[in-house]
Design a protein around this motif. Structure first.
Motif, PDB file in Angstrom:
ATOM      1  N   THR A  53      80.519  12.805  75.065  1.00  0.00           N
ATOM      2  CA  THR A  53      81.447  12.882  76.193  1.00  0.00           C
ATOM      3  C   THR A  53      81.826  14.325  76.497  1.00  0.00           C
ATOM      4  OG1 THR A  53      82.347  10.685  75.736  1.00  0.00           O
ATOM      5  CG2 THR A  53      83.728  12.188  77.026  1.00  0.00           C
ATOM      6  N   LYS A  54      82.071  15.096  75.458  1.00  0.00           N
ATOM      7  CA  LYS A  54      82.431  16.512  75.664  1.00  0.00           C
ATOM      8  C   LYS A  54      81.287  17.263  76.332  1.00  0.00           C
ATOM      9  CE  LYS A  54      84.330  20.586  73.336  1.00  0.00           C
ATOM     10  NZ  LYS A  54      83.539  21.504  74.173  1.00  0.00           N
ATOM     11  N   SER A  59      79.251  19.676  81.381  1.00  0.00           N
ATOM     12  CA  SER A  59      78.215  19.827  82.408  1.00  0.00           C
ATOM     13  C   SER A  59      78.757  19.482  83.793  1.00  0.00           C
ATOM     14  CB  SER A  59      77.013  18.924  82.085  1.00  0.00           C
ATOM     15  OG  SER A  59      76.381  19.329  80.887  1.00  0.00           O
ATOM     16  N   ILE A  60      79.558  18.412  83.856  1.00  0.00           N
ATOM     17  CA  ILE A  60      80.159  18.009  85.131  1.00  0.00           C
ATOM     18  C   ILE A  60      81.093  19.098  85.648  1.00  0.00           C
ATOM     19  CG2 ILE A  60      81.763  16.375  86.204  1.00  0.00           C
ATOM     20  CD1 ILE A  60      79.017  15.186  85.795  1.00  0.00           C
ATOM     21  N   LYS A  61      81.824  19.731  84.736  1.00  0.00           N
ATOM     22  CA  LYS A  61      82.752  20.807  85.129  1.00  0.00           C
ATOM     23  C   LYS A  61      82.012  21.963  85.796  1.00  0.00           C
ATOM     24  CE  LYS A  61      86.232  23.959  83.215  1.00  0.00           C
ATOM     25  NZ  LYS A  61      86.954  24.398  81.996  1.00  0.00           N
ATOM     26  N   ASP A  67      85.947  18.482  91.063  1.00  0.00           N
ATOM     27  CA  ASP A  67      86.747  19.676  91.380  1.00  0.00           C
ATOM     28  C   ASP A  67      86.709  20.776  90.316  1.00  0.00           C
ATOM     29  OD1 ASP A  67      88.272  18.616  89.344  1.00  0.00           O
ATOM     30  OD2 ASP A  67      90.044  18.227  90.571  1.00  0.00           O
ATOM     31  N   GLY A  68      86.060  20.535  89.189  1.00  0.00           N
ATOM     32  CA  GLY A  68      85.982  21.545  88.141  1.00  0.00           C
ATOM     33  C   GLY A  68      87.229  21.674  87.287  1.00  0.00           C
ATOM     34  N   PHE A  78      87.304  12.147  84.770  1.00  0.00           N
ATOM     35  CA  PHE A  78      85.931  11.782  84.424  1.00  0.00           C
ATOM     36  C   PHE A  78      85.766  11.662  82.915  1.00  0.00           C
ATOM     37  CE2 PHE A  78      81.758  12.864  82.893  1.00  0.00           C
ATOM     38  CZ  PHE A  78      80.919  12.070  83.663  1.00  0.00           C
ATOM     39  N   ARG A  79      86.273  12.656  82.177  1.00  0.00           N
ATOM     40  CA  ARG A  79      86.101  12.677  80.725  1.00  0.00           C
ATOM     41  C   ARG A  79      86.657  11.411  80.076  1.00  0.00           C
ATOM     42  NH1 ARG A  79      88.572  17.039  79.833  1.00  0.00           N
ATOM     43  NH2 ARG A  79      90.548  16.245  79.049  1.00  0.00           N
ATOM     44  N   HIS A  80      87.841  11.030  80.489  1.00  0.00           N
ATOM     45  CA  HIS A  80      88.456   9.835  79.899  1.00  0.00           C
ATOM     46  C   HIS A  80      87.719   8.563  80.299  1.00  0.00           C
ATOM     47  CE1 HIS A  80      92.079  11.220  77.769  1.00  0.00           C
ATOM     48  NE2 HIS A  80      91.911  12.289  78.526  1.00  0.00           N
ATOM     49  N   ALA A  81      87.330   8.470  81.559  1.00  0.00           N
ATOM     50  CA  ALA A  81      86.631   7.271  82.017  1.00  0.00           C
ATOM     51  C   ALA A  81      85.257   7.148  81.358  1.00  0.00           C
ATOM     52  CB  ALA A  81      86.490   7.295  83.536  1.00  0.00           C
ATOM     53  N   TYR A  82      84.549   8.258  81.249  1.00  0.00           N
ATOM     54  CA  TYR A  82      83.221   8.231  80.623  1.00  0.00           C
ATOM     55  C   TYR A  82      83.327   7.860  79.145  1.00  0.00           C
ATOM     56  CZ  TYR A  82      78.516   9.673  79.226  1.00  0.00           C
ATOM     57  OH  TYR A  82      77.224   9.685  78.725  1.00  0.00           O
ATOM     58  N   TRP A  83      84.299   8.461  78.460  1.00  0.00           N
ATOM     59  CA  TRP A  83      84.510   8.172  77.038  1.00  0.00           C
ATOM     60  C   TRP A  83      84.743   6.684  76.815  1.00  0.00           C
ATOM     61  CZ3 TRP A  83      89.546   8.807  73.915  1.00  0.00           C
ATOM     62  CH2 TRP A  83      89.285   8.818  72.540  1.00  0.00           C
TER      63      TRP A  83
END
Length: 205
Positions: A53-54, A59-61, A67-68, A78-83
């Motif tokens: 996830t990290k 990469s998404i950032k 929005d970065g 995104f990080r929380h939802a993906y995790w």
């Protein structure tokens, strides 16, 4: 009886883990250690997914998909939802949700110690945001789903852009804003679990 159960679980956990993993176990916060004790066979996979996830969020950032902003913005959502989605896919929704809640309890302990999480001291509004986005991630996929990681990424990005998740209201300079658009001074936030930050939809105009 409860003490005996915990003792047996500890033995089972230690037998399952390598020496390096045991060192990692004792570095965990109390809430996360408790989660590991109750999910000894799922802990290794959960750690792998957390590292994954990290990497994906980093990469998404760096991309132009969102929005970065990894501290209260779309990348944070995104990080929380993906995790949560990946944990659900591999371990099931119940185990994923309980680990997400353990993480938020850990954040409160981090706040009490005045330590940083993702560059800022945690607060109540961030925890509320995280728990909301966790739930959205949990509902985006089911256990053993065959959805690819890339497919999941775009599913989450679309959910964020359609406004299904929450972010913290900021101006273009990154200043936190109240719900009526007033800048919140840093001294008003320092050392406070409850503050005047405002949640808003993850959809940006």
């Amino acid at each position: 009886m409860k003490k005996m159960f915990l003792f047996l679980t500890l033995i089972l956990t230690f037998q399952t883990y390598s020496q390096s993993n045991l060192k990692s176990f004792f570095k965990l916060s109390g809430p996360k250690r408790t989660w590991v004790l109750f999910h000894p066979f799922k802990a290794k996979k959960a750690l792998q997914i957390s590292k994954e996830t990290k990497r994906v969020a980093d990469s998404i950032k760096k991309s132009n998909l969102l929005d970065g902003d990894a501290s209260g913005g779309q990348v944070d959502a995104f990080r929380h939802a993906y995790w949560m989605a990946r944990l659900t896919q591999e371990l099931g929704k119940r185990a994923a949700r309980s680990l997400g809640k353990a993480h938020e309890r850990e954040n409160y302990l981090t706040y009490k110690k005045s330590k940083l999480e993702d560059g800022v001291i945690p607060d109540e509004i961030s925890s509320i945001m995280d728990l909301h986005n966790n739930e959205e991630g949990l509902n985006l996929i089911s256990k053993k789903s065959k959805v690819s990681k890339n497919g999941l990424i775009y599913r989450i990005v679309n959910a964020i852009k359609s406004g299904k998740m929450k972010i913290i209201k900021k101006d273009k300079n990154g200043n936190f804003l109240t719900c009526d658009g007033k800048i919140i001074k840093n001294e008003e936030l320092r050392g406070k679990w409850k503050n005047n930050k405002c949640l808003e939809t993850s959809k940006k105009e």
